[in-house]
Scaffold this motif. Structure first.
Motif: not given
Length: 378
Positions: A272-276, A302-306, A311-313, A360-368
């Motif tokens: 499991t890989v965690y991103l934010e 997440d589906r694209g990175m999986e 593919e790499l494995i 598992k990606t969590n977009i925590r901020r929207t920018g400005l």
């Protein structure tokens, strides 16, 4: 400041050294328009014989104490670098935190074509490029110690950053760039600019011999799976507007979670890989800042990175590269003795393992911009 190794034409080895020019930094201005650094090449039977020859015609004593990076030409890397690496780590002058790279083509050509535009010192440029690996994620910044510790680890396959001289376009038949994919290796980036040196991709080793290479997006995926990732920008297709894109800037949220389970004689690896991170751009103007819609973007990414990870494995198995993800380091805790570790047929276990990667990606901020206002329609 830098030392390159290539297969020699008349001797076993050709060593190219980038040497600082003291005249260029003279306080009294006596340097005039002198070049700040010089590239000098000699051939000999060993690294330290070449080192001695350098001191036979330079008026300043050569030292590797301040060398920022060591570069191996591709032909020499495919032949094997163990003998040369052993010669380096034994010498007191060589620092194990110096960078280590493989050059597509020859190290000599790369060093001759490397003309830093933003730095007076090429040593400072190499130092900054090590940091840029953490900003883009498109190439490695491994040092001598990183490579050597993996090489001595019995079961992992070492990797090194890939550098090369720009040819201005990808090789024929190469896939064009598209969202989430950066299908270039060093020397193939379609770009312009005076400095022809490029850093992108990674070289794959089987023990001490280079056996393959991966491109920019594969390197970024590798760093994510290893837990070496810092931060980068990702472009994906807009889930609701396929002709538009969404750009995210993401960093590693926490170390990857890797668990093992034996089922019917087959090893299952749950990774499991965690991103934010935050939104950088939403071309369509869709209100993905809304928490209900934000999940749509997170799932699409997440589906694209999986898919990239699978593919790499699969690629490492098809090409028989072995475990470049360092799974063996996590599996080691499943064993109870050094004898078990030594006798472990990890290559076979890795090739037959069922590896399930979950992002598992969590977009925590929207920018400005908290909410995109649609254009006014009369």
């Amino acid at each position: 400041m830098a030392v390159g190794f290539d297969k020699g034409k008349t001797e076993a080895l050709e060593v190219t050294a980038t040497v600082a020019n003291p005249r260029a930094f003279a306080m009294d201005g006596g340097g005039g328009n002198a070049k700040p650094f010089l590239n000098i090449s000699v051939e000999g039977p060993s690294i330290w014989e070449c080192y001695t020859i350098l001191n036979s015609f330079l008026s300043r004593e050569t030292t590797f104490s301040h060398t920022q990076v060591y570069l191996f030409g591709e032909e020499l890397a495919r032949q094997g670098i163990e003998d040369y690496l052993n010669a380096l780590i034994r010498q007191r002058e060589v620092r194990r935190d110096s960078g280590l790279y493989v050059c597509r083509g020859t190290a000599k050509e790369f060093m001759d074509k490397n003309k830093p535009l933003l730095e007076m010192s090429v040593a400072k440029q190499y130092q900054f490029m090590d940091r840029m690996a953490q900003v883009s994620g498109l190439f490695h910044n491994r040092n001598i110690h990183d490579y050597y510790s993996t090489y001595k680890n019995l079961h992992s396959s070492p990797t090194l950053g890939l550098v090369g001289v720009s040819r201005g376009k990808p090789e024929d038949g190469k896939q064009a760039a598209e969202p989430l994919r950066v299908p270039y290796v060093a020397g193939e980036v379609p770009r312009t600019g005076e400095n022809k040196a490029e850093y992108i991709g990674a070289a794959i080793f089987n023990r001490d011999k280079m056996v393959g290479e991966i491109n920019g997006d594969e390197n970024r995926t590798l760093m994510l799976l290893r837990g070496d990732f810092t931060v980068s920008s990702f472009t994906i297709r807009d889930p609701k507007h396929p002709n538009k894109t969404v750009v995210l800037r993401l960093r590693q949220g926490q170390r990857p979670d890797i668990k093992f389970k034996q089922e019917e004689g087959v090893l299952k690896i749950y990774h499991t890989v965690y991103l934010e991170g935050e939104f950088v751009s939403i071309q369509s103007g869709e209100h993905y800042e809304d928490p209900a819609k934000q999940k749509i973007v997170e799932d699409a990414f997440d589906r694209g990175m999986e898919e990239l990870a699978r593919e790499l494995i699969d690629k490492t198995r098809e090409k028989d590269w072995g475990d470049i993800f360092n799974y063996d380091r996590y599996y080691r805790r499943e064993l109870s003795s050094w004898e078990q570790w030594e006798n472990l047929n990890w290559q076979e276990i890795y090739n037959n393992a069922d590896i399930m990667v979950d992002f598992k990606t969590n977009i925590r901020r929207t920018g400005l911009v908290r909410k995109m206002v649609p254009p006014y329609k009369e």
